[in-house]
Scaffold this motif. Structure first.
Motif, mmCIF file in Angstrom:
data_model
loop_
_atom_site.group_PDB
_atom_site.id
_atom_site.type_symbol
_atom_site.label_atom_id
_atom_site.label_comp_id
_atom_site.label_asym_id
_atom_site.label_seq_id
_atom_site.Cartn_x
_atom_site.Cartn_y
_atom_site.Cartn_z
ATOM 1 N N ASP A 85 0.826 -1.210 0.000
ATOM 2 C CA ASP A 85 0.000 0.000 0.000
ATOM 3 C C ASP A 85 0.858 1.257 0.000
ATOM 4 O O ASP A 85 0.474 2.290 -0.562
ATOM 5 C CB ASP A 85 -0.942 0.007 1.206
ATOM 6 C CG ASP A 85 -0.190 0.141 2.519
ATOM 7 O OD1 ASP A 85 0.703 -0.694 2.778
ATOM 8 O OD2 ASP A 85 -0.484 1.076 3.275
ATOM 9 N N ILE A 86 2.042 1.175 0.624
ATOM 10 C CA ILE A 86 2.957 2.325 0.637
ATOM 11 C C ILE A 86 3.467 2.588 -0.778
ATOM 12 O O ILE A 86 3.505 3.731 -1.246
ATOM 13 C CB ILE A 86 4.145 2.073 1.586
ATOM 14 C CG1 ILE A 86 3.652 1.919 3.027
ATOM 15 C CG2 ILE A 86 5.164 3.214 1.490
ATOM 16 C CD1 ILE A 86 4.744 1.532 4.007
ATOM 17 N N LEU A 87 3.846 1.531 -1.463
ATOM 18 C CA LEU A 87 4.339 1.650 -2.832
ATOM 19 C C LEU A 87 3.278 2.268 -3.729
ATOM 20 O O LEU A 87 3.567 3.126 -4.567
ATOM 21 C CB LEU A 87 4.739 0.268 -3.353
ATOM 22 C CG LEU A 87 5.472 0.202 -4.681
ATOM 23 C CD1 LEU A 87 6.838 0.859 -4.578
ATOM 24 C CD2 LEU A 87 5.612 -1.246 -5.134
ATOM 25 N N THR A 88 2.028 1.856 -3.531
ATOM 26 C CA THR A 88 0.914 2.381 -4.326
ATOM 27 C C THR A 88 0.643 3.836 -3.984
ATOM 28 O O THR A 88 0.443 4.675 -4.879
ATOM 29 C CB THR A 88 -0.360 1.550 -4.069
ATOM 30 O OG1 THR A 88 -0.091 0.177 -4.378
ATOM 31 C CG2 THR A 88 -1.510 2.052 -4.922
ATOM 32 N N ARG A 89 0.646 4.141 -2.685
ATOM 33 C CA ARG A 89 0.327 5.491 -2.231
ATOM 34 C C ARG A 89 1.336 6.532 -2.723
ATOM 35 O O ARG A 89 0.993 7.688 -2.957
ATOM 36 C CB ARG A 89 0.269 5.495 -0.701
ATOM 37 C CG ARG A 89 -0.358 6.738 -0.106
ATOM 38 C CD ARG A 89 -0.723 6.529 1.352
ATOM 39 N NE ARG A 89 0.440 6.325 2.194
ATOM 40 C CZ ARG A 89 0.671 5.234 2.927
ATOM 41 N NH1 ARG A 89 -0.180 4.230 2.892
ATOM 42 N NH2 ARG A 89 1.739 5.118 3.686
ATOM 43 N N LYS B 253 7.125 5.684 -6.246
ATOM 44 C CA LYS B 253 8.338 6.491 -6.169
ATOM 45 C C LYS B 253 9.242 6.038 -5.032
ATOM 46 O O LYS B 253 10.458 6.225 -5.083
ATOM 47 C CB LYS B 253 7.981 7.971 -6.002
ATOM 48 C CG LYS B 253 7.297 8.568 -7.223
ATOM 49 C CD LYS B 253 6.915 10.007 -6.988
ATOM 50 C CE LYS B 253 6.219 10.599 -8.209
ATOM 51 N NZ LYS B 253 5.764 12.005 -7.980
ATOM 52 N N MET B 254 8.649 5.473 -3.978
ATOM 53 C CA MET B 254 9.455 5.007 -2.851
ATOM 54 C C MET B 254 8.644 4.044 -1.999
ATOM 55 O O MET B 254 7.427 3.938 -2.134
ATOM 56 C CB MET B 254 9.924 6.184 -1.994
ATOM 57 C CG MET B 254 8.795 6.946 -1.300
ATOM 58 S SD MET B 254 9.427 8.219 -0.174
ATOM 59 C CE MET B 254 10.163 9.356 -1.349
ATOM 60 N N CYS B 255 9.367 3.339 -1.130
ATOM 61 C CA CYS B 255 8.733 2.431 -0.183
ATOM 62 C C CYS B 255 9.704 2.252 0.976
ATOM 63 O O CYS B 255 10.711 2.972 1.068
ATOM 64 C CB CYS B 255 8.420 1.098 -0.864
ATOM 65 S SG CYS B 255 7.306 0.051 0.113
ATOM 66 N N LEU B 256 9.446 1.303 1.869
ATOM 67 C CA LEU B 256 10.400 1.036 2.936
ATOM 68 C C LEU B 256 11.649 0.364 2.376
ATOM 69 O O LEU B 256 12.710 0.410 2.985
ATOM 70 C CB LEU B 256 9.766 0.159 4.018
ATOM 71 C CG LEU B 256 8.636 0.801 4.831
ATOM 72 C CD1 LEU B 256 8.206 -0.134 5.951
ATOM 73 C CD2 LEU B 256 9.067 2.135 5.417
ATOM 74 N N CYS B 257 11.522 -0.268 1.234
ATOM 75 C CA CYS B 257 12.681 -0.860 0.575
ATOM 76 C C CYS B 257 13.573 0.226 -0.032
ATOM 77 O O CYS B 257 13.104 1.317 -0.369
ATOM 78 C CB CYS B 257 12.232 -1.798 -0.550
ATOM 79 S SG CYS B 257 11.697 -3.418 0.005
ATOM 80 N N THR B 258 14.846 -0.103 -0.180
ATOM 81 C CA THR B 258 15.800 0.751 -0.876
ATOM 82 C C THR B 258 16.240 0.030 -2.143
ATOM 83 O O THR B 258 16.570 -1.162 -2.110
ATOM 84 C CB THR B 258 17.026 1.044 0.006
ATOM 85 O OG1 THR B 258 16.623 1.789 1.145
ATOM 86 C CG2 THR B 258 18.082 1.835 -0.770
ATOM 87 N N GLY B 259 16.232 0.746 -3.272
ATOM 88 C CA GLY B 259 16.688 0.165 -4.522
ATOM 89 C C GLY B 259 18.192 0.288 -4.663
ATOM 90 O O GLY B 259 18.765 1.326 -4.323
ATOM 91 N N LYS C 142 12.057 6.801 6.810
ATOM 92 C CA LYS C 142 11.013 6.190 5.984
ATOM 93 C C LYS C 142 9.929 5.573 6.853
ATOM 94 O O LYS C 142 8.731 5.772 6.631
ATOM 95 C CB LYS C 142 11.616 5.113 5.084
ATOM 96 C CG LYS C 142 12.361 5.618 3.866
ATOM 97 C CD LYS C 142 12.778 4.418 3.024
ATOM 98 C CE LYS C 142 13.466 4.835 1.738
ATOM 99 N NZ LYS C 142 13.802 3.664 0.915
ATOM 100 N N GLN C 143 10.347 4.807 7.850
ATOM 101 C CA GLN C 143 9.385 4.128 8.714
ATOM 102 C C GLN C 143 8.515 5.128 9.457
ATOM 103 O O GLN C 143 7.303 4.973 9.544
ATOM 104 C CB GLN C 143 10.123 3.224 9.714
ATOM 105 C CG GLN C 143 10.737 2.000 9.060
ATOM 106 C CD GLN C 143 11.570 1.192 10.031
ATOM 107 O OE1 GLN C 143 12.150 1.725 10.971
ATOM 108 N NE2 GLN C 143 11.642 -0.101 9.805
#
Length: 205
Positions: free
Chosen positions: A153-157, A161-167, A195-196
């Protein structure tokens, strides 16, 4: 300890690989995209996986996914069985899967996304660089694979552009993938906490 390219003789470990991934997600309390034994079996039989075995006992695993017409390759699903952790095995597996990816897909950019600081450190030492999600594949099937993660849901919201993951990205077109700066775990730890805090605050609103 054997760290080898997986083949059909390793299909018997598919079930325990999935169980280990799921249990790790519960213990860490972070999002990990779930995979089925059938999916793992496909990766093993196609030669797109690395497995670690000690005296016929499963020790660790990682697999390759191909996206955007082989322009991007992902080293994903890294897992080490609890009985073999804290022995440097994760780095050996990541090193082997990176070498295998480079040999099999020499023109592809290799990337991964993770919430784990230990994996970030390993990636960094192997030549990966932190990047924004916009520098990764835009293949919808890849991002749909995140649907089983509890943080989807974070990725969608954030419109992906970002999430708790790091690319993190390894670009074979760069002359050097060796870092000019020492790895700083404090910086990435701070980024993870920010992020959290940001996303957890949004969830409460």
């Amino acid at each position: 300890m054997e760290v080898v390219i997986a083949n059909n003789t390793h299909i018997k470990y598919a079930e325990i690989i999935c169980e280990t991934i799921q249990e790790s997600a519960k213990v860490r309390g972070t999002g990990i995209a779930e995979r089925t034994p059938e999916y793992i079996t496909k990766k093993i039989s196609s030669g797109n996986a690395v497995i670690a075995i000690h005296k016929n006992e499963f020790a660790g695993f990682c697999y390759i996914e191909v996206w955007s017409d082989t322009n991007f390759v992902v080293n994903s699903g890294l897992i080490v069985h609890p009985n073999f952790r804290n022995q440097g095995l994760a780095k050996e597996i990541k090193k082997k899967i990176l070498e295998h990816s480079k040999a099999t897909y020499p023109k592809a950019k290799i990337f991964g996304i993770t919430t784990g600081l230990a994996v970030m450190k390993i990636n960094y030492e192997l030549g990966y660089q932190p990047v924004t999600f916009s520098e990764l594949t835009n293949d919808e099937d890849f991002w749909n694979g995140c649907r089983t993660c509890k943080n989807f849901d974070i990725l969608t919201r954030t419109e992906r552009k970002m999430c708790l993951c790091t690319g993190m990205l390894y670009d074979p077109n760069h002359e050097k993938n060796i870092k000019q700066h020492k790895y700083d775990s404090k910086v990435l730890s701070r980024l993870k906490r920010i992020k959290q805090a940001l996303f957890l605050k949004k969830n409460k609103e």
